[in-house]
Design a protein around this motif. Structure first.
Motif, PDB file in Angstrom:
ATOM      1  N   THR A  36      25.342  -3.704 -27.007  1.00  0.00           N
ATOM      2  CA  THR A  36      25.981  -3.008 -25.902  1.00  0.00           C
ATOM      3  C   THR A  36      25.978  -3.923 -24.704  1.00  0.00           C
ATOM      4  OG1 THR A  36      23.885  -1.965 -25.237  1.00  0.00           O
ATOM      5  CG2 THR A  36      25.336  -0.703 -26.706  1.00  0.00           C
TER       6      THR A  36
ATOM      7  N   LEU B 240      30.445   1.098 -20.527  1.00  0.00           N
ATOM      8  CA  LEU B 240      29.518   0.498 -21.492  1.00  0.00           C
ATOM      9  C   LEU B 240      30.325   0.111 -22.728  1.00  0.00           C
ATOM     10  CD1 LEU B 240      26.518  -0.123 -22.246  1.00  0.00           C
ATOM     11  CD2 LEU B 240      26.478   2.124 -23.329  1.00  0.00           C
TER      12      LEU B 240
ATOM     13  N   GLN C 122      22.224   4.343 -27.100  1.00  0.00           N
ATOM     14  CA  GLN C 122      22.896   3.059 -27.317  1.00  0.00           C
ATOM     15  C   GLN C 122      22.755   2.609 -28.771  1.00  0.00           C
ATOM     16  OE1 GLN C 122      22.481  -0.020 -24.141  1.00  0.00           O
ATOM     17  NE2 GLN C 122      21.044   1.432 -23.231  1.00  0.00           N
TER      18      GLN C 122
ATOM     19  N   ASN D  99      22.858  -5.419 -23.091  1.00  0.00           N
ATOM     20  CA  ASN D  99      21.841  -4.437 -22.719  1.00  0.00           C
ATOM     21  C   ASN D  99      20.911  -4.151 -23.890  1.00  0.00           C
ATOM     22  OD1 ASN D  99      24.513  -3.640 -21.087  1.00  0.00           O
ATOM     23  ND2 ASN D  99      22.721  -3.208 -19.847  1.00  0.00           N
TER      24      ASN D  99
ATOM     25  N   ILE E  27      30.521  -1.213 -26.538  1.00  0.00           N
ATOM     26  CA  ILE E  27      29.776  -1.292 -27.789  1.00  0.00           C
ATOM     27  C   ILE E  27      30.505  -2.322 -28.646  1.00  0.00           C
ATOM     28  CG2 ILE E  27      28.896  -0.037 -29.786  1.00  0.00           C
ATOM     29  CD1 ILE E  27      29.990   1.962 -26.821  1.00  0.00           C
TER      30      ILE E  27
ATOM     31  N   ALA F 267      20.892  -0.020 -19.184  1.00  0.00           N
ATOM     32  CA  ALA F 267      22.280   0.315 -18.886  1.00  0.00           C
ATOM     33  C   ALA F 267      22.287   1.578 -18.036  1.00  0.00           C
ATOM     34  CB  ALA F 267      23.076   0.530 -20.176  1.00  0.00           C
TER      35      ALA F 267
ATOM     36  N   PRO G  42      29.451   6.203 -19.744  1.00  0.00           N
ATOM     37  CA  PRO G  42      28.177   6.928 -19.851  1.00  0.00           C
ATOM     38  C   PRO G  42      27.924   7.772 -18.607  1.00  0.00           C
ATOM     39  CG  PRO G  42      27.760   4.661 -19.244  1.00  0.00           C
ATOM     40  CD  PRO G  42      29.258   4.778 -19.396  1.00  0.00           C
TER      41      PRO G  42
END
Length: 277
Positions: free
Chosen positions: A259, A244, A211, A266, A246, A238, A170
Motif C-alpha cells: 500500500t 491509498l 491494509q 505504508n 493498493i 497510512a 480511506p
C-alpha cells in the motif's frame, strides 16, 4: 524485561462461528456485492472479523483496547501498534463452521527506536475448523514508550507505477465500519482528537489489518489461485484524507503487494500461492 519472560508460553483458546452476515458485511464495505454463502471458503484474512475480545468498560485502557495484563503482558508503555505478521493457510475455513482459535505468546523483546523504548510481543494463533489446523498465524504487536512527534499528513502524489493497482479513499466512514466489524476499539481509527493530541498522528490511522486485507484481496483476484502464505510488515502509518493505492506485481512464487500514500510504501507483503503464473 521486568519479568515478562514468564508470559512467554501463556495460552488461551476461544471458539466462534464464522457467521455469514459478518463476512458479507465486510465484502460490501470494501465495494463487492456480498454474495458469499454458507459453505463457501472464508476469503483470505477475513478470520480477523471473528473472535472478538469483548470487555466491559472497566476492562478497557485509555486507548480503547482491552486493558493489558489479562492475556497480553502488562507492558508499561501506553501506545500500541499492529506491526506485521505471517499467515499460513493450510486448508480452507468454511463459512458457517465453528472454529477454535488457540493463541500463545511466543516471544517478547525490547528495543529502542526514534520514539524511545519499544516492546515487541509476538502471538501465535492456530485456527481449527474441526478437520485440523486450517490457519497458523504469527501476529507482531509493538508497544511504544512515547507518543509520536507531530508530523504532517502525507502529500498525495501521482499513482505508483505497478502492474496491479487499485485506489481507495480511506475516509472516516470506512475506518469506522472496519473498526465495528472487527470490534476494534482503538481510538486512533475513529477519534480524531485522540489520534492527534494523545498519539501524535496527523489524522485518523488506517488499520494495519485493513491494509493487509486489501492487499490479500488484490493478490487473490489477480493470481486466481489459493494463497498459501501471506507475510506482511508495516513501514509507516497510512491516514484518512489521502488516497491509498493498493499495488502489486506477480513473482515466480506468487506476488509482492504493498500500500502507498505519498512517498514510499505504508505496508508491504509477500504472497505465496499454489498454481502457475
Amino acid at each position: 524485561m521486568n519479568g515478562f519472560e514468564d508470559w512467554i508460553g501463556r495460552s488461551q483458546s476461544v471458539a466462534d462461528v464464522l457467521t455469514l452476515a459478518r463476512a458479507n458485511a465486510l465484502d460490501v464495505t470494501l465495494g463487492d456485492k456480498g454474495g458469499l454463502k454458507v459453505g463457501d471458503a472464508l476469503p483470505p484474512l477475513y478470520h480477523w472479523l471473528y473472535f472478538w475480545d469483548v470487555k466491559p468498560p472497566a476492562g478497557l485502557g485509555a486507548d480503547g483496547h482491552p486493558a493489558k495484563g489479562d492475556f497480553l503482558p502488562p507492558v508499561g508503555f501506553p501506545h500500541r501498534m499492529w506491526a506485521g505478521g505471517r499467515v499460513i493457510f493450510h486448508m480452507p475455513l468454511l463459512l458457517g463452521a465453528t472454529v477454535t482459535r488457540t493463541s500463545t505468546i511466543s516471544a517478547i523483546s525490547e528495543k529502542t527506536g526514534r520514539s524511545g523504548g519499544l516492546v515487541f510481543v509476538t502471538v501465535r494463533h492456530e485456527l481449527d475448523g474441526g478437520e485440523g489446523i486450517a490457519i497458523t498465524e504469527e501476529h507482531d504487536l509493538v508497544y511504544r514508550e512515547r507518543a509520536l512527534a507531530a508530523s504532517p499528513a502525507p502529500i498525495p502524489t501521482s499513482a505508483p507505477q505497478a502492474p496491479w493497482m487499485e485506489t481507495i479513499d480511506p475516509d472516516p466512514v470506512l475506518l469506522f465500519r472496519y473498526s465495528a466489524l472487527t470490534f476494534n476499539g482503538h481510538r486512533i481509527h475513529y477519534d480524531r482528537s485522540y489520534a492527534v493530541e494523545e498519539e501524535g498522528y496527523p489524522a485518523l490511522v488506517v488499520h494495519g489489518p485493513l491494509q493487509a486485507t486489501l492487499m490479500a484481496r488484490l493478490a487473490a483476484r489477480r493470481l486466481d489461485a489459493p494463497i498459501t502464505r501471506f507475510d506482511y510488515r508495516g513501514h509507516q502509518p497510512a491516514f484518512d484524507g489521502t488516497p491509498l493505492h493498493i499495488c502489486g506485481r506477480p513473482t515466480a512464487e506468487g506476488a509482492e503487494v504493498w500500500t502507498q500514500q505519498g512517498q514510499g510504501p505504508n505496508m508491504v507483503a509477500t504472497v505465496y500461492y499454489t498454481g502457475p503464473i
